[in-house]
Design an enzyme around this catalytic site. Structure first.
Site, PDB file in Angstrom:
ATOM      1  N   LYS A 146      44.943  56.229  12.239  1.00  0.00           N
ATOM      2  CA  LYS A 146      44.851  57.122  13.421  1.00  0.00           C
ATOM      3  C   LYS A 146      45.401  58.514  13.084  1.00  0.00           C
ATOM      4  CE  LYS A 146      43.443  53.824  16.411  1.00  0.00           C
ATOM      5  NZ  LYS A 146      42.383  53.841  17.503  1.00  0.00           N
ATOM      6  N   LYS A 172      42.065  49.382   8.501  1.00  0.00           N
ATOM      7  CA  LYS A 172      40.603  49.469   8.587  1.00  0.00           C
ATOM      8  C   LYS A 172      40.559  50.929   9.253  1.00  0.00           C
ATOM      9  CE  LYS A 172      39.439  48.136  13.537  1.00  0.00           C
ATOM     10  NZ  LYS A 172      38.836  49.543  13.764  1.00  0.00           N
ATOM     11  N   ASP A 174      38.393  53.681  11.766  1.00  0.00           N
ATOM     12  CA  ASP A 174      37.974  53.414  13.351  1.00  0.00           C
ATOM     13  C   ASP A 174      36.577  53.251  13.254  1.00  0.00           C
ATOM     14  OD1 ASP A 174      39.049  53.017  15.737  1.00  0.00           O
ATOM     15  OD2 ASP A 174      40.612  54.499  15.471  1.00  0.00           O
ATOM     16  N   GLU A 175      36.345  52.924  14.357  1.00  0.00           N
ATOM     17  CA  GLU A 175      34.790  52.604  14.901  1.00  0.00           C
ATOM     18  C   GLU A 175      33.627  53.880  14.586  1.00  0.00           C
ATOM     19  OE1 GLU A 175      37.165  51.992  16.818  1.00  0.00           O
ATOM     20  OE2 GLU A 175      36.523  53.624  18.605  1.00  0.00           O
ATOM     21  N   HIS A 262      33.333  44.976  14.558  1.00  0.00           N
ATOM     22  CA  HIS A 262      34.062  45.846  15.666  1.00  0.00           C
ATOM     23  C   HIS A 262      33.009  45.714  16.968  1.00  0.00           C
ATOM     24  CE1 HIS A 262      35.409  49.034  18.170  1.00  0.00           C
ATOM     25  NE2 HIS A 262      36.644  49.033  17.379  1.00  0.00           N
ATOM     26  N   HIS A 295      36.540  41.153  16.986  1.00  0.00           N
ATOM     27  CA  HIS A 295      37.558  41.618  18.080  1.00  0.00           C
ATOM     28  C   HIS A 295      37.417  40.635  19.309  1.00  0.00           C
ATOM     29  CE1 HIS A 295      38.804  45.746  16.536  1.00  0.00           C
ATOM     30  NE2 HIS A 295      38.035  45.243  15.664  1.00  0.00           N
ATOM     31  N   LYS A 302      45.373  47.778  25.965  1.00  0.00           N
ATOM     32  CA  LYS A 302      44.783  48.895  26.633  1.00  0.00           C
ATOM     33  C   LYS A 302      43.377  48.484  27.336  1.00  0.00           C
ATOM     34  CE  LYS A 302      42.476  51.485  22.873  1.00  0.00           C
ATOM     35  NZ  LYS A 302      42.684  52.360  21.624  1.00  0.00           N
ATOM     36  N   GLN A 354      46.191  43.851  15.078  1.00  0.00           N
ATOM     37  CA  GLN A 354      46.176  45.107  14.566  1.00  0.00           C
ATOM     38  C   GLN A 354      46.808  46.127  15.689  1.00  0.00           C
ATOM     39  OE1 GLN A 354      41.672  44.741  12.453  1.00  0.00           O
ATOM     40  NE2 GLN A 354      41.887  45.935  14.549  1.00  0.00           N
ATOM     41  N   GLY A 356      47.157  50.196  16.157  1.00  0.00           N
ATOM     42  CA  GLY A 356      46.831  51.470  15.752  1.00  0.00           C
ATOM     43  C   GLY A 356      48.011  52.658  16.033  1.00  0.00           C
TER      44      GLY A 356
HETATM   45  C1  CAP Z   1      42.567  49.884  18.633  1.00  0.00           C
HETATM   46  C2  CAP Z   1      41.294  50.303  18.282  1.00  0.00           C
HETATM   47  C3  CAP Z   1      40.136  49.568  18.734  1.00  0.00           C
HETATM   48  C4  CAP Z   1      40.132  48.885  20.119  1.00  0.00           C
HETATM   49  C5  CAP Z   1      38.481  48.151  20.421  1.00  0.00           C
HETATM   50  C6  CAP Z   1      41.051  51.535  19.234  1.00  0.00           C
HETATM   51  O1  CAP Z   1      43.421  51.099  18.399  1.00  0.00           O
HETATM   52  O2  CAP Z   1      40.937  50.675  16.915  1.00  0.00           O
HETATM   53  O3  CAP Z   1      38.976  50.107  18.460  1.00  0.00           O
HETATM   54  O4  CAP Z   1      40.965  47.708  20.071  1.00  0.00           O
HETATM   55  O5  CAP Z   1      38.855  47.341  21.605  1.00  0.00           O
HETATM   56  O6  CAP Z   1      40.747  52.510  18.621  1.00  0.00           O
HETATM   57  O7  CAP Z   1      41.161  51.474  20.195  1.00  0.00           O
HETATM   58  P1  CAP Z   1      45.035  51.022  19.151  1.00  0.00           P
HETATM   59  P2  CAP Z   1      38.568  45.861  21.636  1.00  0.00           P
HETATM   60  O8  CAP Z   1      45.517  49.897  18.457  1.00  0.00           O
HETATM   61  O9  CAP Z   1      45.478  52.430  18.772  1.00  0.00           O
HETATM   62  O10 CAP Z   1      44.814  50.820  20.549  1.00  0.00           O
HETATM   63  O11 CAP Z   1      39.183  45.260  20.413  1.00  0.00           O
HETATM   64  O12 CAP Z   1      38.726  45.469  22.756  1.00  0.00           O
HETATM   65  O13 CAP Z   1      37.007  45.520  21.218  1.00  0.00           O
HETATM   66 MG    MG Z   2      38.995  51.579  17.294  1.00  0.00          MG
END
Ligand code: CAP
Ligand code: MG
Length: 406
Positions: A146, A172, A174-175, A262, A295, A302, A354, A356
């Site tokens: 992050k 990892k 981020d998406e 993801h 996931h 959140k 995980q 972030g």
């Molecule tokens: C988590 C995360 C994931 C989400 C996706 C984000 O970061 O990398 O993309 O968890 O949701 O960017 O939010 P944080 P899911 O730890 O900072 O929240 O796993 O429900 O598909």
């Molecule tokens: Mg993410």
């Protein structure tokens, strides 16, 4: 011929049939028949190009209606084996927009063995990944770099290094980080894997990096091959946005890389409980194609989901699906070290946790945040409360002071 003709509760499904469970509003012979017709051989009018008998023989059959749930059996001849997009164009295609139904949700698929065997399935799965990491039992610790976007390649690699030496197993991307002007794919991979090697030397532990290869399919293969050539062992991909075709192409390239799935954008399909596609159905398709981890949500973080949703999805991704290996369940989204006991209690040890924001937001920075996560996992496995463990584990203490426990 009418939609109702596709309602045939006398039909005995064959073991080779694919059976879908749909939630339909309203759910009756006509609406369920309409779904069966449009997703197989039928259309809105009688037609002269084929006999009714042949259309119904080959067509899908509504085999039961219970409350708002209808089960529809599809003869395997309707499908092309090993072609996930074609299967979805049938069972998850036009039907969602038919006027006949007010809402429609594909809740579940029972896959016939022949169809399961026509896909690659996961190459590594839970046990393969544990073996690679030399971590036989405990939950794996991971982080997402992050901020999601904005760091350059060197900054990215340094944050990864701090997370690894602090204690996480897996880092990892981020998406939505791929190859942007501020952070080029090739350079990021080279720099981050270099830091992975340093971190392995310093800690004596195996460390993994999951670069995001999400892109147009040929480009994805190119990027995945590049990861491999740099000594990478893992890749991640956004399975919904690349689509089943992209994912199949990536898996079929068979590069010997672990594939992390993801699911960005799944909420557009899964969130409305009355309409769309349930996440276990999406997870099944991804598993058949051959992802190794996916996931599943957290229920405490959140994202919008219930503990029941998350537990059911975990059971599905590691439960029996022909000979497909169990997929590693990934909990991510708003997690911090204080969440670990509840997650482990709910889901057991076979999870990847995980954090972030819950690592990079630690008052003493990324390394301390990663250490706090590992301490929290250690405390949980020793059945010591986080509060007690924090008395002589400063990083955990600071994390709990900031985010609390649940
Ligand atoms: C988590 C995360 C994931 C989400 C996706 C984000 O970061 O990398 O993309 O968890 O949701 O960017 O939010 P944080 P899911 O730890 O900072 O929240 O796993 O429900 O598909
Ligand atoms: Mg993410």
């Amino acid at each position: 011929m009418k939609y109702e003709d596709y309602y045939n509760t006398k039909y005995k499904p064959k073991s080779s049939d694919l059976i879908c469970t749909f939630k339909i509003t309203p759910c009756n012979k006509r609406t369920a028949g309409a779904v069966a017709a449009e997703s197989s051989t039928g259309t809105w009018s009688e037609i002269s190009t084929m006999s009714e008998k042949r259309m119904l023989d080959l067509g899908a059959k509504v085999i039961s209606i219970k409350g708002n749930l209808a089960k529809i059996a599809y003869p395997i001849e309707l499908f092309e084996k090993g072609n996930m997009p074609q299967i979805w164009s049938s069972i998850a295609g036009n039907v969602f927009n038919m006027k006949e139904v007010k809402t429609l949700r594909l809740e579940w698929i029972d896959w016939p063995v022949d169809m399961i065997n026509s896909f690659n399935g996961p190459k590594f799965g839970v046990q393969g990944i544990r073996k690679m990491l030399h971590v036989p039992k405990r939950p794996l610790a991971g982080t997402i770099i992050k901020p999601k976007l904005g760091l350059n390649e060197i900054e990215h690699a340094q944050v990864a290094y701090r997370a690894w030496v602090g204690g996480v197993d897996i880092v990892k991307d981020d998406e939505n980080l791929t190859h942007q002007p501020f952070n080029h794919f090739d350079k990021r991979i080279r720099e981050t894997l270099k830091q992975r090697d340093y971190a392995e030397r310093i800690t004596g532990e195996k460390k993994m990096y999951m670069p995001n290869v999400t892109a147009e399919a040929n480009e994805m293969i190119k990027r995945a091959k590049f990861v491999k050539s740099c000594g990478g062992e893992y890749i991640m991909v956004d399975i919904i946005t690349v689509g089943w075709s992209g994912l199949q192409t990536l898996r079929k390239a068979d590069l010997g890389l672990v594939i992390h799935a993801h699911r960005a954008m799944h909420g557009a399909l899964t969130r409305n409980k009355q309409h769309g596609i349930a996440m276990p159905v999406i997870a099944d398709a991804a598993r058949l194609i051959g992802v190794d981890q996916i996931h599943i949500g957290t229920a405490v973080g959140k994202m919008e989901e219930t503990p029941e949703d998350v537990i059911a999805l975990k059971n599905r991704v590691e439960g029996k699906l022909g000979s497909a290996k169990p997929v590693f369940a990934v909990c991510s989204g708003g997690l911090h070290p204080g969440h670990v006991p509840k997650l482990v209690k709910m889901l057991g040890n076979d999870i990847i946790i995980q954090c972030g924001g819950g690592i990079h937001g630690h008052p003493r920075g990324t390394k301390a945040g990663a250490t706090a996560l590992r301490q929290s996992i250690d405390a949980t496995l020793k059945h010591i409360s986080l509060k007690d463990y924090a008395k002589n584990h400063l990083e955990l203490k600071l994390a709990l002071n900031k985010w609390g426990t649940i």
